[in-house]
Design a protein around this motif. Structure first.
Motif, short mmCIF file in Angstrom:
data_model
loop_
_atom_site.label_atom_id
_atom_site.label_comp_id
_atom_site.label_asym_id
_atom_site.label_seq_id
_atom_site.Cartn_x
_atom_site.Cartn_y
_atom_site.Cartn_z
N UNK A 197 -3.91 -19.25 -16.67
CA UNK A 197 -4.27 -17.92 -16.87
C UNK A 197 -3.06 -17.02 -16.58
N UNK A 198 -2.94 -16.06 -17.02
CA UNK A 198 -1.96 -15.07 -16.68
C UNK A 198 -2.23 -13.68 -16.35
N UNK A 199 -1.57 -13.01 -15.69
CA UNK A 199 -1.63 -11.35 -15.26
C UNK A 199 -0.58 -10.70 -15.74
N UNK A 200 -0.64 -9.99 -16.49
CA UNK A 200 0.71 -8.99 -16.74
C UNK A 200 0.74 -7.84 -15.86
N UNK A 201 1.87 -7.55 -15.24
CA UNK A 201 2.10 -6.43 -14.36
C UNK A 201 3.46 -5.59 -14.99
N UNK A 202 3.20 -4.17 -15.15
CA UNK A 202 4.07 -3.34 -15.60
C UNK A 202 4.41 -2.38 -14.20
N UNK A 203 5.53 -2.82 -13.59
CA UNK A 203 5.71 -2.27 -12.10
C UNK A 203 6.02 -0.48 -12.59
N UNK A 204 6.28 -0.24 -13.66
CA UNK A 204 6.70 1.52 -13.88
C UNK A 204 5.31 2.04 -13.82
N UNK A 205 4.11 1.52 -14.18
CA UNK A 205 2.88 2.11 -14.20
C UNK A 205 2.10 1.85 -12.98
N UNK A 206 2.51 1.05 -12.03
CA UNK A 206 1.55 1.14 -10.62
C UNK A 206 1.53 2.45 -10.18
N UNK A 207 0.30 2.86 -9.96
CA UNK A 207 0.01 4.23 -9.10
C UNK A 207 0.74 4.20 -7.92
N UNK A 208 1.23 5.35 -7.38
CA UNK A 208 1.96 5.22 -6.06
C UNK A 208 1.19 4.83 -4.72
N UNK A 209 -0.12 5.12 -4.91
CA UNK A 209 -1.10 4.82 -3.74
C UNK A 209 -1.11 3.45 -3.45
N UNK A 210 -0.76 2.50 -4.51
CA UNK A 210 -0.86 0.92 -4.58
C UNK A 210 0.32 0.65 -3.86
N UNK A 211 0.21 -0.17 -2.91
CA UNK A 211 1.53 -0.84 -2.17
C UNK A 211 1.76 -2.19 -2.27
N UNK A 212 0.70 -3.04 -2.90
CA UNK A 212 0.56 -4.61 -2.81
C UNK A 212 -0.25 -4.92 -4.13
N UNK A 213 0.15 -5.76 -4.65
CA UNK A 213 -0.76 -6.60 -5.56
C UNK A 213 -0.85 -7.92 -5.12
N UNK A 214 -2.19 -8.32 -4.72
CA UNK A 214 -2.16 -9.88 -4.09
C UNK A 214 -2.85 -10.61 -5.58
N UNK A 215 -2.20 -11.76 -5.59
CA UNK A 215 -2.64 -12.64 -6.75
C UNK A 215 -3.50 -13.85 -5.87
#
Length: 192
Positions: free
Chosen positions: A90-108
């Motif tokens: 499985x894959x999860x794509x992340x675009x760091x430039x779009x991550x909202x400022x209130x999000x500090x962490x992405x737990x996988x």
């Protein structure tokens, strides 16, 4: 050249890879010989958390029934119900430039679907890994092989990607949870 990490290690992602904004988080696993009558269905998830390590909204939980967060920063590419074959299951794509400022962490995380009913756990899973790939050039940036540290756990926090100033870092977590997806959701402040 890909860097191989061990449990507990942290590494800078964006500072040492200038221009890295879009990554693919590839997750894979195999199941040990198992004769319980059910296939294994492992599911990758992403929890987008604030500075208190909680999801601000239900839509900040990305999984097979909610493939994309509202900002478009994190996208699950779809559920693989068997894990058959080599490579990423499985894959999860992340675009760091779009991550909202209130999000500090992405737990996988990875959970076993219906683990209790099927009497399955991560002690029956082997060769689990996560890798980070630069989406622009398909080059693997890093890889973390989880090893065989699990027995009765039905969910695992594989890794975390987190803000450090204006940069993003990667932390190899490898922490098991009993209680499956419900326990993970409660851990990240979501009611089930």
């Amino acid at each position: 050249m890909s860097i191989s990490l061990a449990k507990g290690q942290r590494i800078d992602l964006t500072k040492s890879n200038p221009g890295l904004t879009r990554v693919i988080i590839g997750l894979g696993w195999d199941t040990n010989r198992y004769s319980g009558g059910f296939d294994f269905d492992l599911d990758a998830c992403a929890f987008l958390t604030d500075q208190n390590n909680k999801c601000p909204n239900d839509t900040d939980f990305i999984f097979y029934n909610n493939l994309k967060d509202p900002s478009g920063a994190v996208e699950h590419t779809g559920d693989n119900r068997t894990g058959a074959g080599d490579g990423d299951d499985e894959q999860i794509k992340i675009d760091f430039s779009k991550v909202p400022s209130q999000i500090h962490k992405i737990a996988i995380t990875v959970t076993i679907h219906e683990a209790a009913a099927r009497k399955q756990n991560f002690g029956q899973v082997s060769n689990a890994f996560v890798r980070v790939v630069n989406e622009e050039n398909s080059q693997e940036v890093l890889r973390y092989d989880l090893g065989e540290d699990f027995s009765i756990e039905t969910a695992v926090v594989i890794c975390e990607l987190y803000r450090h100033g204006s940069d993003w870092k990667f932390s190899a977590i490898g922490s098991g949870f009993s209680g499956g997806l419900a326990a993970l959701c409660q851990n990240y402040g979501l009611s089930v």
